[in-house]
Write a protein that holds these residues in place. Sequence first.
Motif, PDB file in Angstrom:
ATOM      1  N   ASP A   1       0.855  -1.176   0.000  1.00 30.87           N
ATOM      2  CA  ASP A   1       0.000   0.000   0.000  1.00 30.87           C
ATOM      3  C   ASP A   1       0.899   1.236   0.000  1.00 30.87           C
ATOM      4  O   ASP A   1       2.118   1.126   0.099  1.00 30.87           O
ATOM      5  N   PRO A   2       0.333   2.446  -0.114  1.00 26.88           N
ATOM      6  CA  PRO A   2       1.169   3.651  -0.171  1.00 26.88           C
ATOM      7  C   PRO A   2       2.047   3.857   1.070  1.00 26.88           C
ATOM      8  O   PRO A   2       3.102   4.477   0.992  1.00 26.88           O
ATOM      9  N   ALA A   3       1.615   3.336   2.232  1.00 28.31           N
ATOM     10  CA  ALA A   3       2.390   3.504   3.462  1.00 28.31           C
ATOM     11  C   ALA A   3       3.556   2.524   3.549  1.00 28.31           C
ATOM     12  O   ALA A   3       4.347   2.580   4.480  1.00 28.31           O
ATOM     13  N   GLY A   4       3.662   1.588   2.588  1.00 29.89           N
ATOM     14  CA  GLY A   4       4.752   0.621   2.615  1.00 29.89           C
ATOM     15  C   GLY A   4       4.431  -0.662   3.332  1.00 29.89           C
ATOM     16  O   GLY A   4       5.288  -1.514   3.506  1.00 29.89           O
ATOM     17  N   HIS A   5       3.166  -0.806   3.783  1.00 30.31           N
ATOM     18  CA  HIS A   5       2.748  -2.063   4.409  1.00 30.31           C
ATOM     19  C   HIS A   5       2.345  -3.046   3.326  1.00 30.31           C
ATOM     20  O   HIS A   5       1.770  -2.676   2.310  1.00 30.31           O
ATOM     21  N   PHE A   6       2.620  -4.296   3.583  1.00 27.34           N
ATOM     22  CA  PHE A   6       2.333  -5.347   2.616  1.00 27.34           C
ATOM     23  C   PHE A   6       1.051  -6.051   3.021  1.00 27.34           C
ATOM     24  O   PHE A   6       0.933  -6.545   4.139  1.00 27.34           O
ATOM     25  N   THR A   7       0.077  -6.113   2.123  1.00 26.79           N
ATOM     26  CA  THR A   7      -1.168  -6.835   2.369  1.00 26.79           C
ATOM     27  C   THR A   7      -1.097  -8.134   1.585  1.00 26.79           C
ATOM     28  O   THR A   7      -1.054  -8.117   0.355  1.00 26.79           O
ATOM     29  N   ALA A   8      -1.073  -9.243   2.311  1.00 33.23           N
ATOM     30  CA  ALA A   8      -0.923 -10.557   1.679  1.00 33.23           C
ATOM     31  C   ALA A   8      -2.282 -11.168   1.391  1.00 33.23           C
ATOM     32  O   ALA A   8      -3.214 -11.024   2.177  1.00 33.23           O
ATOM     33  N   ARG A   9      -2.381 -11.860   0.273  1.00 34.13           N
ATOM     34  CA  ARG A   9      -3.586 -12.621  -0.039  1.00 34.13           C
ATOM     35  C   ARG A   9      -3.334 -14.110   0.139  1.00 34.13           C
ATOM     36  O   ARG A   9      -4.256 -14.903   0.210  1.00 34.13           O
ATOM     37  N   GLN A  10      -2.042 -14.506   0.226  1.00 36.08           N
ATOM     38  CA  GLN A  10      -1.686 -15.912   0.420  1.00 36.08           C
ATOM     39  C   GLN A  10      -0.395 -15.994   1.230  1.00 36.08           C
ATOM     40  O   GLN A  10       0.530 -15.213   1.016  1.00 36.08           O
ATOM     41  N   LEU A  11      -0.338 -16.949   2.156  1.00 32.16           N
ATOM     42  CA  LEU A  11       0.857 -17.211   2.950  1.00 32.16           C
ATOM     43  C   LEU A  11       1.326 -18.636   2.694  1.00 32.16           C
ATOM     44  O   LEU A  11       0.514 -19.559   2.661  1.00 32.16           O
ATOM     45  N   LEU A  12       2.625 -18.786   2.539  1.00 31.54           N
ATOM     46  CA  LEU A  12       3.239 -20.104   2.439  1.00 31.54           C
ATOM     47  C   LEU A  12       4.262 -20.214   3.558  1.00 31.54           C
ATOM     48  O   LEU A  12       5.145 -19.371   3.665  1.00 31.54           O
ATOM     49  N   ALA A  13       4.131 -21.219   4.388  1.00 30.01           N
ATOM     50  CA  ALA A  13       5.088 -21.435   5.469  1.00 30.01           C
ATOM     51  C   ALA A  13       6.217 -22.304   4.942  1.00 30.01           C
ATOM     52  O   ALA A  13       5.982 -23.282   4.240  1.00 30.01           O
ATOM     53  N   LYS A  14       7.429 -21.932   5.262  1.00 23.38           N
ATOM     54  CA  LYS A  14       8.597 -22.697   4.834  1.00 23.38           C
ATOM     55  C   LYS A  14       9.096 -23.515   6.019  1.00 23.38           C
ATOM     56  O   LYS A  14       8.976 -23.120   7.165  1.00 23.38           O
ATOM     57  N   HIS A  15       9.676 -24.664   5.711  1.00 23.66           N
ATOM     58  CA  HIS A  15      10.253 -25.495   6.764  1.00 23.66           C
ATOM     59  C   HIS A  15      11.589 -26.030   6.297  1.00 23.66           C
ATOM     60  O   HIS A  15      11.914 -25.985   5.121  1.00 23.66           O
ATOM     61  N   ASP A  16      12.363 -26.543   7.239  1.00 23.81           N
ATOM     62  CA  ASP A  16      13.670 -27.083   6.870  1.00 23.81           C
ATOM     63  C   ASP A  16      13.538 -28.531   6.426  1.00 23.81           C
ATOM     64  O   ASP A  16      12.458 -29.114   6.430  1.00 23.81           O
ATOM     65  N   GLU A  17      14.652 -29.120   6.067  1.00 19.38           N
ATOM     66  CA  GLU A  17      14.637 -30.488   5.549  1.00 19.38           C
ATOM     67  C   GLU A  17      14.342 -31.529   6.628  1.00 19.38           C
ATOM     68  O   GLU A  17      14.103 -32.689   6.328  1.00 19.38           O
ATOM     69  N   ASN A  18      14.327 -31.144   7.897  1.00 20.96           N
ATOM     70  CA  ASN A  18      14.065 -32.078   8.991  1.00 20.96           C
ATOM     71  C   ASN A  18      12.590 -32.144   9.372  1.00 20.96           C
ATOM     72  O   ASN A  18      12.233 -32.823  10.316  1.00 20.96           O
TER      73      ASN A  18
END
Length: 141
Positions: free
Chosen positions: A111-128
């Motif tokens: 947005d103009p204030a520099g905040h990010f509005t997400a429509r989708q989230l992906l969680a990342k994990h390690d190989e364990n």
Amino acid sequence: MRARTRRLYTFGIAALLVLAAAILAFFALRENANLFYTPEILAEKGMPKQGREVKVGGWVEPGTLTYSDDGATMQFTVIDNSPNTITVRFTGVAPDLFREGQGVVATGSFDPAGHFTARQLLAKHDENYQPRELKPLEAGG
């Protein structure tokens, strides 16, 4: 036509076809590159155009995850190995692996204030990573 001339024409046509295929592949891949911005890259290159859909990624900063009064909207800060941060807002159900200190890739726009509005989230994990259902039972529990 001599054999040498025929080979030269064949080589020329093959070279043009390979060049045309390479150019088409370059433009197709450039438009569909699936990269994400980190806070450091955004600080170096500047913000993308307002309203343009992009991906941001990094780690969810511990202690920054807050929920709205109705519990549907969350806000958190994304960090990387730099002093820069990105504030992300998301309305919806977060993935099971989403939590503070874990990696995240969010798709949305600024947005103009520099905040990010997400429509989708992906969680990342390690190989364990192992799903709860597949983890071996611990002794005594």
